[in-house]
Design a protein around this motif. Structure first.
Motif, PDB file in Angstrom:
ATOM      1  N   HIS A  10       0.854  -1.190   0.000  1.00 35.24           N
ATOM      2  CA  HIS A  10       0.000   0.000   0.000  1.00 35.24           C
ATOM      3  C   HIS A  10       0.887   1.236   0.000  1.00 35.24           C
ATOM      4  O   HIS A  10       1.950   1.240   0.632  1.00 35.24           O
ATOM      5  CB  HIS A  10      -0.911   0.039   1.230  1.00 35.24           C
ATOM      6  CG  HIS A  10      -1.778  -1.166   1.385  1.00 35.24           C
ATOM      7  ND1 HIS A  10      -2.994  -1.296   0.741  1.00 35.24           N
ATOM      8  CD2 HIS A  10      -1.590  -2.309   2.083  1.00 35.24           C
ATOM      9  CE1 HIS A  10      -3.528  -2.464   1.057  1.00 35.24           C
ATOM     10  NE2 HIS A  10      -2.701  -3.097   1.859  1.00 35.24           N
ATOM     11  N   VAL A  89      -4.602  -0.012  -8.484  1.00 33.41           N
ATOM     12  CA  VAL A  89      -3.760  -1.135  -8.049  1.00 33.41           C
ATOM     13  C   VAL A  89      -2.818  -1.476  -9.193  1.00 33.41           C
ATOM     14  O   VAL A  89      -3.267  -1.659 -10.340  1.00 33.41           O
ATOM     15  CB  VAL A  89      -4.588  -2.375  -7.665  1.00 33.41           C
ATOM     16  CG1 VAL A  89      -3.662  -3.505  -7.208  1.00 33.41           C
ATOM     17  CG2 VAL A  89      -5.588  -2.034  -6.563  1.00 33.41           C
ATOM     18  N   GLN A 113      -1.377  -1.115  -3.925  1.00 28.96           N
ATOM     19  CA  GLN A 113      -2.538  -0.224  -3.908  1.00 28.96           C
ATOM     20  C   GLN A 113      -2.028   1.195  -3.730  1.00 28.96           C
ATOM     21  O   GLN A 113      -1.528   1.543  -2.659  1.00 28.96           O
ATOM     22  CB  GLN A 113      -3.471  -0.610  -2.765  1.00 28.96           C
ATOM     23  CG  GLN A 113      -4.625   0.368  -2.542  1.00 28.96           C
ATOM     24  CD  GLN A 113      -5.759   0.165  -3.513  1.00 28.96           C
ATOM     25  OE1 GLN A 113      -6.327  -0.901  -3.579  1.00 28.96           O
ATOM     26  NE2 GLN A 113      -6.073   1.189  -4.271  1.00 28.96           N
TER      27      GLN A 113
END
Lengths: 117, 108
Positions: A10, A89, A113
């Motif tokens: 992330h 993504v 992400q």
């Protein structure tokens, strides 16, 4: 089990910042693909490497995106400067190609992400 | 331009209710058609490769078929664990292009 490793999982950043995503392909694979996935566009091909040579990056915005393979164990995708529309993504996939232009099945990483505020 | 179109976008089935997913394509020089399964929060996972019209592949409740213009993924007596997004991809020269996917939900 061998797997494609992507880092980070992330990333939240502010508009204008540089983003670097990394991918470690499966040992012995000689092709690497970068894809971007959004709800609206699905999986879009950004770049494709075979034997570390870039063969197709026509899907990549050239002014801000760059993809490289400094060695056989590392592929990178950079965005500079990042924009909110880059939020998505990003997947890396690796595979084997014994014949130019012909690829076997791809193995995908878990994706990065990216959120650009 | 090469195109890959999947239908339907979403499909809801009752457990045991068989159905088919479609992938139609226009590609210059098809060098392979691939089916993948994608679960939420994960990358696509390979299911099948088909190379020539008339070819069929099977795995458990899934069977993939290929014609010159389209491929079908047949799901026989699906179970809730078959719920996922199913993606097809076509390979032309130096290209691996994906369709938008079919989101399958199987209710118990």
């Amino acid at each position: 089990d061998a797997r494609v490793t992507q880092t980070p999982r992330h990333k939240v950043t502010e508009m204008g910042q540089e983003v670097t995503m990394r991918c470690q392909p499966i040992l012995g694979h000689n092709t690497v693909f970068w894809y971007r996935q959004t709800m609206m566009q699905g999986l879009e091909l950004l770049a494709y490497f075979r034997n570390r040579a870039p063969l197709d990056d026509s899907g990549m915005p050239k002014d801000r995106f760059s993809a490289e393979m400094p060695d056989a164990t590392l592929a990178t995708l950079k965005i500079q400067p990042s924009e909110p529309r880059d939020s998505a993504v990003y997947f890396c996939a690796s595979g084997r190609s014994t014949t130019p232009g012909l690829n076997e099945k791809l193995f995908f990483g878990s994706g990065t992400q990216l959120s650009v505020l | 331009e090469d195109q890959v179109t999947q239908s339907p976008e979403a499909l809801r089935l009752q457990e045991g209710e068989s159905s088919s997913l479609n992938c139609s394509y226009t590609v210059s020089g098809l060098r392979g058609l691939f089916w993948y399964r994608q679960d939420p929060g994960k990358g696509p996972e390979f299911l099948f490769t088909l190379y020539s019209a008339g070819e069929e592949k099977e795995k458990e409740r899934l069977k993939a078929t290929l014609t010159k213009k389209e491929s079908f993924l047949h799901i026989t007596a699906p179970k809730p664990e078959d719920s996922a997004t199913y993606l097809c991809a076509v390979q032309a020269w130096n290209d691996m292009r994906f369709g938008a996917g079919t989101r399958l939900t199987v209710k118990p």
